[in-house]
Design a protein around this motif. Structure first.
Motif, mmCIF file in Angstrom:
data_model
loop_
_atom_site.group_PDB
_atom_site.id
_atom_site.type_symbol
_atom_site.label_atom_id
_atom_site.label_comp_id
_atom_site.label_asym_id
_atom_site.label_seq_id
_atom_site.Cartn_x
_atom_site.Cartn_y
_atom_site.Cartn_z
ATOM 1 N N ALA A 110 26.845 41.016 32.311
ATOM 2 C CA ALA A 110 27.158 42.035 31.310
ATOM 3 C C ALA A 110 26.922 41.549 29.888
ATOM 4 O O ALA A 110 26.732 42.352 28.978
ATOM 5 C CB ALA A 110 28.612 42.485 31.462
ATOM 6 N N PHE A 124 29.970 31.414 27.052
ATOM 7 C CA PHE A 124 30.608 32.042 28.204
ATOM 8 C C PHE A 124 29.794 33.269 28.609
ATOM 9 O O PHE A 124 29.189 33.929 27.758
ATOM 10 C CB PHE A 124 32.042 32.476 27.874
ATOM 11 C CG PHE A 124 32.961 31.355 27.513
ATOM 12 C CD1 PHE A 124 33.780 30.764 28.462
ATOM 13 C CD2 PHE A 124 33.002 30.867 26.209
ATOM 14 C CE1 PHE A 124 34.626 29.719 28.127
ATOM 15 C CE2 PHE A 124 33.846 29.821 25.864
ATOM 16 C CZ PHE A 124 34.655 29.251 26.825
ATOM 17 N N VAL A 125 29.772 33.576 29.910
ATOM 18 C CA VAL A 125 29.110 34.788 30.380
ATOM 19 C C VAL A 125 30.160 35.783 30.866
ATOM 20 O O VAL A 125 31.229 35.400 31.336
ATOM 21 C CB VAL A 125 28.090 34.514 31.499
ATOM 22 C CG1 VAL A 125 27.003 33.570 31.021
ATOM 23 C CG2 VAL A 125 28.764 33.955 32.742
ATOM 24 N N ARG A 126 29.807 37.051 30.744
ATOM 25 C CA ARG A 126 30.664 38.122 31.219
ATOM 26 C C ARG A 126 29.958 38.830 32.368
ATOM 27 O O ARG A 126 28.771 39.160 32.275
ATOM 28 C CB ARG A 126 30.971 39.103 30.085
ATOM 29 C CG ARG A 126 31.802 38.467 28.970
ATOM 30 C CD ARG A 126 31.997 39.386 27.793
ATOM 31 N NE ARG A 126 32.882 38.783 26.790
ATOM 32 C CZ ARG A 126 33.149 39.320 25.607
ATOM 33 N NH1 ARG A 126 32.593 40.478 25.275
ATOM 34 N NH2 ARG A 126 33.961 38.716 24.771
ATOM 35 N N ILE A 127 30.700 39.047 33.443
ATOM 36 C CA ILE A 127 30.172 39.688 34.636
ATOM 37 C C ILE A 127 30.738 41.105 34.718
ATOM 38 O O ILE A 127 31.953 41.304 34.593
ATOM 39 C CB ILE A 127 30.545 38.903 35.911
ATOM 40 C CG1 ILE A 127 30.011 37.463 35.824
ATOM 41 C CG2 ILE A 127 30.030 39.594 37.157
ATOM 42 C CD1 ILE A 127 28.504 37.347 35.769
ATOM 43 N N THR A 165 27.042 37.712 27.010
ATOM 44 C CA THR A 165 27.456 36.342 26.730
ATOM 45 C C THR A 165 28.266 36.312 25.441
ATOM 46 O O THR A 165 28.191 37.223 24.618
ATOM 47 C CB THR A 165 26.248 35.401 26.587
ATOM 48 O OG1 THR A 165 25.455 35.818 25.461
ATOM 49 C CG2 THR A 165 25.385 35.419 27.845
ATOM 50 N N ARG A 166 29.036 35.242 25.272
ATOM 51 C CA ARG A 166 29.851 35.074 24.064
ATOM 52 C C ARG A 166 29.976 33.593 23.744
ATOM 53 O O ARG A 166 30.087 32.778 24.646
ATOM 54 C CB ARG A 166 31.248 35.667 24.274
ATOM 55 C CG ARG A 166 32.169 35.533 23.055
ATOM 56 C CD ARG A 166 33.574 36.029 23.367
ATOM 57 N NE ARG A 166 34.279 35.142 24.290
ATOM 58 C CZ ARG A 166 34.986 34.084 23.917
ATOM 59 N NH1 ARG A 166 35.072 33.747 22.631
ATOM 60 N NH2 ARG A 166 35.607 33.324 24.817
ATOM 61 N N TRP A 213 34.220 42.185 36.326
ATOM 62 C CA TRP A 213 35.085 41.009 36.477
ATOM 63 C C TRP A 213 35.783 40.757 35.157
ATOM 64 O O TRP A 213 35.144 40.711 34.098
ATOM 65 C CB TRP A 213 34.265 39.791 36.898
ATOM 66 C CG TRP A 213 35.087 38.570 37.205
ATOM 67 C CD1 TRP A 213 35.144 37.417 36.486
ATOM 68 C CD2 TRP A 213 35.973 38.389 38.303
ATOM 69 N NE1 TRP A 213 36.001 36.521 37.069
ATOM 70 C CE2 TRP A 213 36.539 37.097 38.191
ATOM 71 C CE3 TRP A 213 36.353 39.196 39.377
ATOM 72 C CZ2 TRP A 213 37.450 36.588 39.099
ATOM 73 C CZ3 TRP A 213 37.266 38.694 40.285
ATOM 74 C CH2 TRP A 213 37.808 37.412 40.156
ATOM 75 N N LYS A 214 37.090 40.583 35.180
ATOM 76 C CA LYS A 214 37.876 40.525 33.948
ATOM 77 C C LYS A 214 37.752 39.208 33.206
ATOM 78 O O LYS A 214 37.940 39.159 31.981
ATOM 79 C CB LYS A 214 39.359 40.800 34.258
ATOM 80 C CG LYS A 214 40.015 39.769 35.172
ATOM 81 C CD LYS A 214 41.446 40.144 35.492
ATOM 82 C CE LYS A 214 42.163 39.069 36.310
ATOM 83 N NZ LYS A 214 41.504 38.798 37.591
ATOM 84 N N ASP A 215 37.484 38.111 33.893
ATOM 85 C CA ASP A 215 37.463 36.789 33.259
ATOM 86 C C ASP A 215 36.048 36.368 32.898
ATOM 87 O O ASP A 215 35.085 36.701 33.604
ATOM 88 C CB ASP A 215 38.080 35.741 34.188
ATOM 89 C CG ASP A 215 39.538 36.029 34.492
ATOM 90 O OD1 ASP A 215 40.246 36.497 33.579
ATOM 91 O OD2 ASP A 215 39.963 35.803 35.645
ATOM 92 N N GLU A 216 35.925 35.611 31.806
ATOM 93 C CA GLU A 216 34.638 35.043 31.440
ATOM 94 C C GLU A 216 34.403 33.748 32.216
ATOM 95 O O GLU A 216 35.349 33.061 32.587
ATOM 96 C CB GLU A 216 34.605 34.750 29.943
ATOM 97 C CG GLU A 216 34.679 35.993 29.075
ATOM 98 C CD GLU A 216 34.688 35.674 27.597
ATOM 99 O OE1 GLU A 216 34.124 36.442 26.820
ATOM 100 O OE2 GLU A 216 35.270 34.621 27.230
#
Length: 258
Positions: free
Chosen positions: A224, A235-238, A226-227, A241-244
């Motif tokens: 979804a 960090f990547v966001r899926i 990155t940050r 999924w709530k957690d990075e």
């Protein structure tokens, strides 16, 4: 003051390396000496040393696996018994190594190289010295054994309680190693398999599944975004999924073209 960690399961070699380093670099602080790969990974995450001297063959995690999980700015020097031919991979990747048995002359060159690498550019602050993530990534790739090409996995047999399921690989959001098992996470459920992450990575489609940490492989179809945090960690966001999920330095280069 520059801080370093030494990891070697042969304690007499670790102590010898410590003593030689302190002779050559009196203002170096040895923050910890780890006895195995698991302890080294934990200490690096906790202490965030500037340098980690890692033996390659260690119990728990190899030095390569420890290096692949580093999320901060710790630089890596491998201490290894590999022969000179294998070590040429490190020279071309501009990542340093020390060949066992360690000699004072070779270690002196390492210290000089590290001093130059850690020195910030003229006019920059001490915290601004860059870390070349690509160097670590290239060196790790050069040393990892390559498996013969085979069709990528389409299904995975995974357990959920007492039941075994055939899970379509396309539905997997990410794989995450947890102790003796690897967690297979889909949007609907979580399953377990015994295959290690390194074995899985060799069987998955590399254009679809990226390893982002020594313990994590993600499916790009579910990516979804990155940050980066204030410490410049990625960090990547899926999706769904709530957690990075953290991206270690060895894999940050994958996201640069995105």
């Amino acid at each position: 003051m520059t801080r370093a960690l030494i990891a070697d399961d042969e304690q007499h070699l670790a102590h010898y390396l410590r003593d030689q380093l302190l002779k050559l670099w009196p203002d170096l602080e040895i923050a910890a000496i780890a006895r195995n790969g698991l302890e080294a990974a934990a200490k690096i995450a906790e202490l965030q040393p500037d340098i980690a001297f890692l033996d390659i063959q260690m119990p728990g995690l190899t030095g390569l696996e420890v290096a692949a999980g580093i999320e901060g700015l710790t630089r890596v020097v491998f201490v290894t018994a590999y022969d000179e031919y294998a070590l040429s991979a490190f020279d071309t990747a501009a990542l340093d190594y020390v060949l066992k048995p360690v000699t004072a002359e070779r270690l002196a060159r390492t210290v000089e190289r590290l001093r130059r690498a850690l020195a910030p550019p003229a006019g920059a602050s001490a915290d601004a010295a860059p870390v070349d993530d690509d160097r670590l990534a290239r060196a790790l790739r050069a040393l990892r054994p390559t498996a013969p090409a085979a069709p990528p996995l389409r299904w995975i047999r995974a357990s959920q309680g007492e039941l075994t399921h055939q899970v379509p690989v396309a539905e997997v959001m990410f794989f995450h190693a947890d102790d003796k098992y690897t967690c297979v996470r889909t949007a609907r459920a979580e399953y377990l398999i015994r295959a290690p992450i390194t074995e899985l990575a060799a069987q998955l489609d590399p254009d679809q599944f990226w390893q982002i940490h020594r313990s994590t492989i993600v499916n790009l179809a579910h990516l979804a975004g990155t940050r980066r945090d204030d410490a410049s960690r990625l960090f990547v966001r899926i999706a769904g999924w709530k957690d990075e999920l953290p991206v270690s330095r060895a894999y940050v280069h994958l996201f640069k073209p995105m």
